[in-house]
Design a protein around this motif. Structure first.
Motif, PDB file in Angstrom:
ATOM      1  N   ALA A  18     -62.420  30.390   3.691  1.00  0.00           N
ATOM      2  CA  ALA A  18     -62.683  31.723   4.267  1.00  0.00           C
ATOM      3  C   ALA A  18     -63.732  32.462   3.442  1.00  0.00           C
ATOM      4  CB  ALA A  18     -61.390  32.526   4.337  1.00  0.00           C
ATOM      5  N   TYR A  19     -63.638  32.350   2.132  1.00  0.00           N
ATOM      6  CA  TYR A  19     -64.629  32.963   1.231  1.00  0.00           C
ATOM      7  C   TYR A  19     -66.024  32.404   1.516  1.00  0.00           C
ATOM      8  CZ  TYR A  19     -67.273  33.575  -3.114  1.00  0.00           C
ATOM      9  OH  TYR A  19     -68.254  33.855  -4.030  1.00  0.00           O
ATOM     10  N   GLY A  31     -73.795  26.627   9.443  1.00  0.00           N
ATOM     11  CA  GLY A  31     -73.158  25.405   8.960  1.00  0.00           C
ATOM     12  C   GLY A  31     -71.663  25.434   9.119  1.00  0.00           C
ATOM     13  N   TRP A  32     -70.979  24.738   8.221  1.00  0.00           N
ATOM     14  CA  TRP A  32     -69.515  24.672   8.261  1.00  0.00           C
ATOM     15  C   TRP A  32     -68.969  24.318   6.883  1.00  0.00           C
ATOM     16  CZ3 TRP A  32     -68.348  19.793   6.758  1.00  0.00           C
ATOM     17  CH2 TRP A  32     -69.207  18.756   7.124  1.00  0.00           C
ATOM     18  N   VAL A  33     -67.650  24.517   6.738  1.00  0.00           N
ATOM     19  CA  VAL A  33     -66.928  24.186   5.514  1.00  0.00           C
ATOM     20  C   VAL A  33     -65.606  23.536   5.909  1.00  0.00           C
ATOM     21  CG1 VAL A  33     -65.919  26.519   5.357  1.00  0.00           C
ATOM     22  CG2 VAL A  33     -66.037  25.098   3.302  1.00  0.00           C
ATOM     23  N   ARG A  34     -65.157  22.557   5.123  1.00  0.00           N
ATOM     24  CA  ARG A  34     -63.873  21.910   5.406  1.00  0.00           C
ATOM     25  C   ARG A  34     -63.252  21.366   4.130  1.00  0.00           C
ATOM     26  NH1 ARG A  34     -65.491  16.166   8.308  1.00  0.00           N
ATOM     27  NH2 ARG A  34     -66.768  15.391   6.594  1.00  0.00           N
ATOM     28  N   ARG A  61     -69.163  30.620  -8.128  1.00  0.00           N
ATOM     29  CA  ARG A  61     -68.255  31.688  -8.579  1.00  0.00           C
ATOM     30  C   ARG A  61     -66.913  31.571  -7.858  1.00  0.00           C
ATOM     31  NH1 ARG A  61     -71.410  35.905  -7.214  1.00  0.00           N
ATOM     32  NH2 ARG A  61     -72.819  35.224  -8.831  1.00  0.00           N
ATOM     33  N   GLY A  62     -66.936  31.337  -6.545  1.00  0.00           N
ATOM     34  CA  GLY A  62     -65.727  31.159  -5.745  1.00  0.00           C
ATOM     35  C   GLY A  62     -64.883  32.414  -5.643  1.00  0.00           C
ATOM     36  N   PRO A  63     -63.822  32.350  -4.825  1.00  0.00           N
ATOM     37  CA  PRO A  63     -62.907  33.485  -4.725  1.00  0.00           C
ATOM     38  C   PRO A  63     -62.064  33.625  -5.994  1.00  0.00           C
ATOM     39  CG  PRO A  63     -62.097  31.685  -3.390  1.00  0.00           C
ATOM     40  CD  PRO A  63     -63.432  31.261  -3.940  1.00  0.00           C
ATOM     41  N   PHE A  85     -71.609  29.829  11.486  1.00  0.00           N
ATOM     42  CA  PHE A  85     -70.924  29.189  10.352  1.00  0.00           C
ATOM     43  C   PHE A  85     -69.435  29.156  10.667  1.00  0.00           C
ATOM     44  CE2 PHE A  85     -69.270  28.182   6.282  1.00  0.00           C
ATOM     45  CZ  PHE A  85     -70.285  27.467   5.654  1.00  0.00           C
ATOM     46  N   SER A  86     -68.826  27.987  10.566  1.00  0.00           N
ATOM     47  CA  SER A  86     -67.422  27.847  10.955  1.00  0.00           C
ATOM     48  C   SER A  86     -66.610  27.138   9.871  1.00  0.00           C
ATOM     49  CB  SER A  86     -67.303  27.069  12.268  1.00  0.00           C
ATOM     50  OG  SER A  86     -67.817  25.759  12.103  1.00  0.00           O
ATOM     51  N   VAL A  87     -65.306  27.318   9.976  1.00  0.00           N
ATOM     52  CA  VAL A  87     -64.351  26.576   9.154  1.00  0.00           C
ATOM     53  C   VAL A  87     -63.857  25.420  10.013  1.00  0.00           C
ATOM     54  CG1 VAL A  87     -62.115  26.644   7.994  1.00  0.00           C
ATOM     55  CG2 VAL A  87     -63.649  28.620   7.849  1.00  0.00           C
TER      56      VAL A  87
END
Length: 89
Positions: A18-19, A31-34, A61-63, A85-87
């Protein structure tokens, strides 16, 4: 320009996807993240090179609850444009 990024560390179960989506959208990237079965997170992201470099710094850095130990970044040639951009699950 397109990057495929593999993120290692404490990156699952801490809101990392989500971050990443929020950050990518704030930069206007596509893009996307998984999550991957091995505990890493994979990101495919496309946009202007300078903006991508800023995005990578934010991913590093990240959440708050995450811990990024390693980023593996692979430059790719875009074949088809990514939209939004999707998850991915």
């Amino acid at each position: 320009m397109r990057f495929r990024i593999f993120v290692s560390g404490l990156v699952q179960g801490v809101g990392f996807r989500a971050y990443t989506q929020r950050v990518a959208e704030s930069y206007g990237l596509s893009g996307w993240v998984r999550n991957l079965p091995d505990g890493r997170v994979e990101i495919l992201v496309e946009g202007d090179e300078e903006v991508l470099c800023s995005f990578v710094k934010d991913v590093w850095r990240g959440p708050r609850l995450s811990r990024v130990d390693k980023l593996e970044i692979i430059k790719e040639e875009p074949d088809e444009p990514l939209l939004g951009f999707s998850v991915r699950y």
